[in-house]
Design a protein around this motif. Sequence first.
Motif, PDB file in Angstrom:
ATOM      1  N   LEU A  25      -8.479  -7.073 -18.332  1.00  0.00           N
ATOM      2  CA  LEU A  25      -7.299  -7.775 -17.841  1.00  0.00           C
ATOM      3  C   LEU A  25      -7.452  -9.272 -18.084  1.00  0.00           C
ATOM      4  CD1 LEU A  25      -6.893  -6.022 -14.376  1.00  0.00           C
ATOM      5  CD2 LEU A  25      -5.460  -5.682 -16.395  1.00  0.00           C
ATOM      6  N   GLY A  26      -6.355  -9.931 -18.479  1.00  0.00           N
ATOM      7  CA  GLY A  26      -6.392 -11.371 -18.684  1.00  0.00           C
ATOM      8  C   GLY A  26      -5.193 -12.049 -18.065  1.00  0.00           C
ATOM      9  N   ARG A  27      -5.373 -13.306 -17.692  1.00  0.00           N
ATOM     10  CA  ARG A  27      -4.291 -14.107 -17.137  1.00  0.00           C
ATOM     11  C   ARG A  27      -4.426 -15.508 -17.715  1.00  0.00           C
ATOM     12  NH1 ARG A  27      -3.906 -16.926 -12.061  1.00  0.00           N
ATOM     13  NH2 ARG A  27      -5.968 -16.123 -11.576  1.00  0.00           N
ATOM     14  N   PHE A  28      -3.317 -16.074 -18.205  1.00  0.00           N
ATOM     15  CA  PHE A  28      -3.327 -17.366 -18.886  1.00  0.00           C
ATOM     16  C   PHE A  28      -2.155 -18.220 -18.419  1.00  0.00           C
ATOM     17  CE2 PHE A  28      -5.170 -14.214 -21.620  1.00  0.00           C
ATOM     18  CZ  PHE A  28      -6.249 -14.830 -22.235  1.00  0.00           C
ATOM     19  N   THR A  29      -2.336 -19.543 -18.427  1.00  0.00           N
ATOM     20  CA  THR A  29      -1.203 -20.443 -18.324  1.00  0.00           C
ATOM     21  C   THR A  29      -0.820 -20.837 -19.742  1.00  0.00           C
ATOM     22  OG1 THR A  29      -2.598 -22.403 -18.093  1.00  0.00           O
ATOM     23  CG2 THR A  29      -1.838 -21.346 -16.055  1.00  0.00           C
ATOM     24  N   LEU A  30       0.461 -21.082 -19.947  1.00  0.00           N
ATOM     25  CA  LEU A  30       0.988 -21.471 -21.257  1.00  0.00           C
ATOM     26  C   LEU A  30       1.618 -22.848 -21.161  1.00  0.00           C
ATOM     27  CD1 LEU A  30       2.993 -18.209 -22.073  1.00  0.00           C
ATOM     28  CD2 LEU A  30       0.723 -18.802 -22.903  1.00  0.00           C
ATOM     29  N   GLU A  31       1.365 -23.673 -22.162  1.00  0.00           N
ATOM     30  CA  GLU A  31       2.058 -24.944 -22.306  1.00  0.00           C
ATOM     31  C   GLU A  31       2.485 -25.053 -23.757  1.00  0.00           C
ATOM     32  OE1 GLU A  31       0.623 -28.479 -20.541  1.00  0.00           O
ATOM     33  OE2 GLU A  31      -0.478 -27.394 -18.990  1.00  0.00           O
ATOM     34  N   LYS A  32       3.778 -25.277 -23.969  1.00  0.00           N
ATOM     35  CA  LYS A  32       4.326 -25.338 -25.326  1.00  0.00           C
ATOM     36  C   LYS A  32       5.115 -26.617 -25.533  1.00  0.00           C
ATOM     37  CE  LYS A  32       4.884 -20.353 -25.902  1.00  0.00           C
ATOM     38  NZ  LYS A  32       5.870 -19.280 -26.043  1.00  0.00           N
ATOM     39  N   THR A  33       5.125 -27.057 -26.782  1.00  0.00           N
ATOM     40  CA  THR A  33       6.002 -28.134 -27.220  1.00  0.00           C
ATOM     41  C   THR A  33       6.763 -27.624 -28.427  1.00  0.00           C
ATOM     42  OG1 THR A  33       4.450 -29.809 -26.430  1.00  0.00           O
ATOM     43  CG2 THR A  33       6.160 -30.531 -27.966  1.00  0.00           C
ATOM     44  N   PHE A  34       8.085 -27.513 -28.305  1.00  0.00           N
ATOM     45  CA  PHE A  34       8.947 -27.049 -29.385  1.00  0.00           C
ATOM     46  C   PHE A  34       9.457 -28.254 -30.162  1.00  0.00           C
ATOM     47  CE2 PHE A  34       9.163 -23.803 -26.128  1.00  0.00           C
ATOM     48  CZ  PHE A  34       9.108 -22.620 -26.847  1.00  0.00           C
ATOM     49  N   HIS A  35       9.503 -28.109 -31.489  1.00  0.00           N
ATOM     50  CA  HIS A  35       9.978 -29.166 -32.374  1.00  0.00           C
ATOM     51  C   HIS A  35      11.129 -28.629 -33.222  1.00  0.00           C
ATOM     52  CE1 HIS A  35       6.244 -31.279 -31.388  1.00  0.00           C
ATOM     53  NE2 HIS A  35       5.606 -30.163 -31.657  1.00  0.00           N
ATOM     54  N   GLY A  36      11.936 -29.520 -33.754  1.00  0.00           N
ATOM     55  CA  GLY A  36      13.042 -29.107 -34.615  1.00  0.00           C
ATOM     56  C   GLY A  36      14.337 -29.096 -33.848  1.00  0.00           C
ATOM     57  N   GLU A  37      15.132 -28.055 -34.069  1.00  0.00           N
ATOM     58  CA  GLU A  37      16.436 -27.967 -33.411  1.00  0.00           C
ATOM     59  C   GLU A  37      16.318 -27.794 -31.901  1.00  0.00           C
ATOM     60  OE1 GLU A  37      19.282 -25.503 -35.776  1.00  0.00           O
ATOM     61  OE2 GLU A  37      17.490 -25.251 -37.037  1.00  0.00           O
TER      62      GLU A  37
END
Length: 131
Positions: A25-37
């Motif tokens: 079992l795994g648990r993660f936090t996500l942080e994203k930066t979207f670029h473009g439109e």
Amino acid sequence: MSMHAKGPFDVTMTPQKDEGADASLGRFTLEKTFHGELEAKGKGQMLTVGTDVQGSAVYVAVEKVAGTLGGRQGGFSLYHQGVMTRGTPSLTVTIVPDSGTGALQGIAGTLGIDILDGRHFYDLAYTLPTG
């Protein structure tokens, strides 16, 4: 009318420790930066489980995205469902109904993810109410 937004995104996945948990079992936090439109930031949580069969696993995630899409300021939430069956992937990422805020109220659609040469790319197919 369906619209598309495409571009790259950066993602950081940080494992969250769960003392005494089953190693599959795994648990993660996500942080994203979207670029473009879609110029936006995303934050979320992911849960995973692996199996004894090589290449078979599953993940689910929820994510809140805030920024600008096609010149409209606002946000929305995403629901991820990914399945890997003996190395064959299947992924569905859906905009959560009624999650749109600001100028993105009423947004609906799906987000595709491609990974090419270690870089992540999105393809957001969406609709917005007219008016």
